[in-house]
Design a protein around this motif. Structure first.
Motif, PDB file in Angstrom:
ATOM      1  N   LEU A 106     -43.665  -2.173 -27.998  1.00 25.60           N
ATOM      2  CA  LEU A 106     -43.377  -0.637 -27.705  1.00 25.60           C
ATOM      3  C   LEU A 106     -43.124  -0.591 -26.440  1.00 25.60           C
ATOM      4  O   LEU A 106     -43.932  -1.037 -25.352  1.00 25.60           O
ATOM      5  CB  LEU A 106     -44.900   0.004 -28.290  1.00 25.60           C
ATOM      6  N   VAL A 107     -42.029   0.375 -26.188  1.00 26.86           N
ATOM      7  CA  VAL A 107     -41.708   0.680 -24.910  1.00 26.86           C
ATOM      8  C   VAL A 107     -42.453   2.129 -24.458  1.00 26.86           C
ATOM      9  O   VAL A 107     -41.785   2.994 -25.077  1.00 26.86           O
ATOM     10  CB  VAL A 107     -40.326   0.698 -24.553  1.00 26.86           C
ATOM     11  N   ILE A 108     -43.031   2.311 -23.456  1.00 24.53           N
ATOM     12  CA  ILE A 108     -43.570   3.507 -23.062  1.00 24.53           C
ATOM     13  C   ILE A 108     -43.161   3.871 -21.741  1.00 24.53           C
ATOM     14  O   ILE A 108     -42.968   2.840 -20.880  1.00 24.53           O
ATOM     15  CB  ILE A 108     -45.158   3.707 -22.907  1.00 24.53           C
ATOM     16  N   GLY A 109     -42.375   5.179 -21.488  1.00 25.76           N
ATOM     17  CA  GLY A 109     -41.758   5.598 -20.345  1.00 25.76           C
ATOM     18  C   GLY A 109     -42.791   6.274 -19.151  1.00 25.76           C
ATOM     19  O   GLY A 109     -43.952   6.502 -19.824  1.00 25.76           O
ATOM     20  N   SER A 110     -42.329   6.890 -18.368  1.00 25.51           N
ATOM     21  CA  SER A 110     -43.036   7.439 -17.397  1.00 25.51           C
ATOM     22  C   SER A 110     -43.469   8.885 -17.791  1.00 25.51           C
ATOM     23  O   SER A 110     -43.052   9.273 -18.640  1.00 25.51           O
ATOM     24  CB  SER A 110     -42.233   7.375 -15.915  1.00 25.51           C
ATOM     25  N   GLU A 111     -44.372   9.439 -16.858  1.00 24.63           N
ATOM     26  CA  GLU A 111     -44.960  10.814 -17.120  1.00 24.63           C
ATOM     27  C   GLU A 111     -43.671  11.721 -17.120  1.00 24.63           C
ATOM     28  O   GLU A 111     -43.719  12.774 -18.032  1.00 24.63           O
ATOM     29  CB  GLU A 111     -45.915  11.168 -16.045  1.00 24.63           C
ATOM     30  N   GLY A 112     -42.824  11.864 -16.283  1.00 26.08           N
ATOM     31  CA  GLY A 112     -41.573  12.865 -16.162  1.00 26.08           C
ATOM     32  C   GLY A 112     -40.414  12.505 -16.859  1.00 26.08           C
ATOM     33  O   GLY A 112     -39.921  13.150 -17.773  1.00 26.08           O
ATOM     34  N   LYS A 113     -39.929  11.255 -16.677  1.00 27.06           N
ATOM     35  CA  LYS A 113     -38.516  11.025 -17.325  1.00 27.06           C
ATOM     36  C   LYS A 113     -38.668  10.352 -18.759  1.00 27.06           C
ATOM     37  O   LYS A 113     -37.632  10.190 -19.462  1.00 27.06           O
ATOM     38  CB  LYS A 113     -37.669  10.021 -16.418  1.00 27.06           C
ATOM     39  N   GLY A 114     -39.620   9.660 -19.200  1.00 23.04           N
ATOM     40  CA  GLY A 114     -39.895   8.875 -20.375  1.00 23.04           C
ATOM     41  C   GLY A 114     -39.297   7.694 -20.172  1.00 23.04           C
ATOM     42  O   GLY A 114     -39.100   7.101 -19.145  1.00 23.04           O
ATOM     43  N   VAL A 115     -38.796   6.930 -21.317  1.00 22.14           N
ATOM     44  CA  VAL A 115     -38.068   5.758 -21.436  1.00 22.14           C
ATOM     45  C   VAL A 115     -36.883   6.063 -20.736  1.00 22.14           C
ATOM     46  O   VAL A 115     -36.108   7.022 -21.349  1.00 22.14           O
ATOM     47  CB  VAL A 115     -38.157   5.050 -22.509  1.00 22.14           C
ATOM     48  N   ARG A 116     -36.358   5.259 -19.806  1.00 19.60           N
ATOM     49  CA  ARG A 116     -34.900   5.652 -19.171  1.00 19.60           C
ATOM     50  C   ARG A 116     -33.780   5.180 -20.291  1.00 19.60           C
ATOM     51  O   ARG A 116     -34.021   4.336 -21.274  1.00 19.60           O
ATOM     52  CB  ARG A 116     -34.747   4.813 -17.926  1.00 19.60           C
ATOM     53  N   LYS A 117     -32.799   6.191 -20.151  1.00 17.02           N
ATOM     54  CA  LYS A 117     -31.645   5.849 -21.316  1.00 17.02           C
ATOM     55  C   LYS A 117     -31.262   4.560 -21.345  1.00 17.02           C
ATOM     56  O   LYS A 117     -31.022   3.976 -22.447  1.00 17.02           O
ATOM     57  CB  LYS A 117     -30.604   6.936 -20.983  1.00 17.02           C
ATOM     58  N   ASN A 118     -31.023   3.680 -20.130  1.00 14.97           N
ATOM     59  CA  ASN A 118     -30.466   2.391 -20.460  1.00 14.97           C
ATOM     60  C   ASN A 118     -31.454   1.346 -21.069  1.00 14.97           C
ATOM     61  O   ASN A 118     -31.182   0.500 -21.561  1.00 14.97           O
ATOM     62  CB  ASN A 118     -30.059   1.995 -18.816  1.00 14.97           C
ATOM     63  N   VAL A 119     -32.650   1.742 -20.890  1.00 15.46           N
ATOM     64  CA  VAL A 119     -33.749   0.988 -21.443  1.00 15.46           C
ATOM     65  C   VAL A 119     -33.836   1.307 -22.842  1.00 15.46           C
ATOM     66  O   VAL A 119     -34.120   0.206 -23.647  1.00 15.46           O
ATOM     67  CB  VAL A 119     -35.106   1.194 -20.636  1.00 15.46           C
ATOM     68  N   GLN A 120     -33.602   2.376 -23.179  1.00 17.69           N
ATOM     69  CA  GLN A 120     -33.568   2.877 -24.525  1.00 17.69           C
ATOM     70  C   GLN A 120     -32.363   2.031 -25.225  1.00 17.69           C
ATOM     71  O   GLN A 120     -32.700   1.569 -26.327  1.00 17.69           O
ATOM     72  CB  GLN A 120     -33.388   4.312 -24.954  1.00 17.69           C
ATOM     73  N   ARG A 121     -31.256   1.925 -24.709  1.00 16.21           N
ATOM     74  CA  ARG A 121     -30.065   1.430 -25.271  1.00 16.21           C
ATOM     75  C   ARG A 121     -30.384  -0.120 -25.414  1.00 16.21           C
ATOM     76  O   ARG A 121     -29.861  -0.683 -26.351  1.00 16.21           O
ATOM     77  CB  ARG A 121     -28.868   1.686 -24.338  1.00 16.21           C
TER      78      ARG A 121
END
Length: 255
Positions: free
Chosen positions: A203-218
């Motif tokens: 499970l990948v959890i992102g930062s408080e402001g940006k969430g999971v970055r788009k390149n990481v999501q891809r």
């Protein structure tokens, strides 16, 4: 007169505070070098600290309350501080071995969680939910410091950690090992209830402001979301992690 509080910074050592974190450091057999108690401190937790310290031959030094406060800084120390060995990370063979030896590994990948309070809360929930390892890249991450230890209530001493040079390499490796890699992304069509979280999962959890970055999501195999009905767009990172981890635990208990 109480003994003078002496502190020498030592490489690879960590100075922590708070009763529960120090109890857990001792219970977990993490290396504790020394404990400082404020003069006259009593109440819940102090007895176990003294008993465990005596059993493990950890020296205790009594100091003035003002000395202890100056030592730890403007935090709620609960009358106790300790010098412990710094937290260790799995090396790459150790991390890959963990993936290979668990039939259904549960890995939590953190993408630039910068708030140490959020990080500590995530670690506390992860340990409760049976996460096998928390993995992240060093860049953009909060350090595993005393604030993280305190917020985790000492859960850091039971949790495995792996620090990769690059988060994209990390997710590639998890994909290669056959794990389902899911980025938690608000608005994703697949709800967490419909994802196979009872299988081998990262499970990948992102930062408080940006969430999971788009390149990481891809890089991930899929995206999942938490259903929301309110007007606020997203949850705090530690709350979001808790929600999806307990859903993962629910699915795994039903197997």
């Amino acid at each position: 007169m109480h003994n003078e509080l002496k502190m020498q910074e030592k490489k690879n050592n960590l100075y922590i505070y708070g009763r529960q974190p120090i109890i857990e450091a001792l219970r977990s057999m993490h290396t504790v070098y020394k404990i400082w108690l404020a003069a006259g401190v009593s109440g819940s937790g102090i007895g176990p600290i003294k008993r465990l310290a005596e059993e493990q031959a950890v020296p205790i030094q009594t100091v003035g309350k003002n000395q202890l406060q100056k030592f730890v800084g403007p935090v709620v120390h609960q009358g106790v501080a300790a010098e412990v060995e710094a937290l260790k990370f799995l090396n790459r063979p150790g991390f890959e071995g963990l993936l290979d030896t668990n039939s259904s590994p549960l890995i939590l990948v953190l993408d630039q969680i910068q708030d140490p309070h959020n990080l500590g809360a995530v670690i506390r929930t992860a340990e409760i939910c049976g996460v096998h390892c928390i993995a992240f890249a060093e860049k953009g991450m909060a350090r595993l410091n005393a604030t993280v230890v305190k917020t985790s209530a000492g859960a850091v001493f039971y949790q495995r950690f792996f620090q990769a040079d690059d988060i994209l390499w990390l997710i590639d490796k998890l994909n290669e090992k056959g794990l389902h890699t899911f980025a938690l992304a608000p608005g994703s069509e697949t709800l967490m209830y419909d994802a196979p979280l009872d299988e081998s999962v990262a499970l990948v959890i992102g930062s408080e402001g940006k969430g999971v970055r788009k390149n990481v999501q891809r890089q991930c195999g899929g995206k999942i979301s938490i259903p929301q009905f309110g007007r606020v767009g997203s949850l705090n990172a530690s709350v979001a992690a808790a929600v999806v981890l307990f859903e993962t635990l629910r699915q795994r208990l039903k197997r």
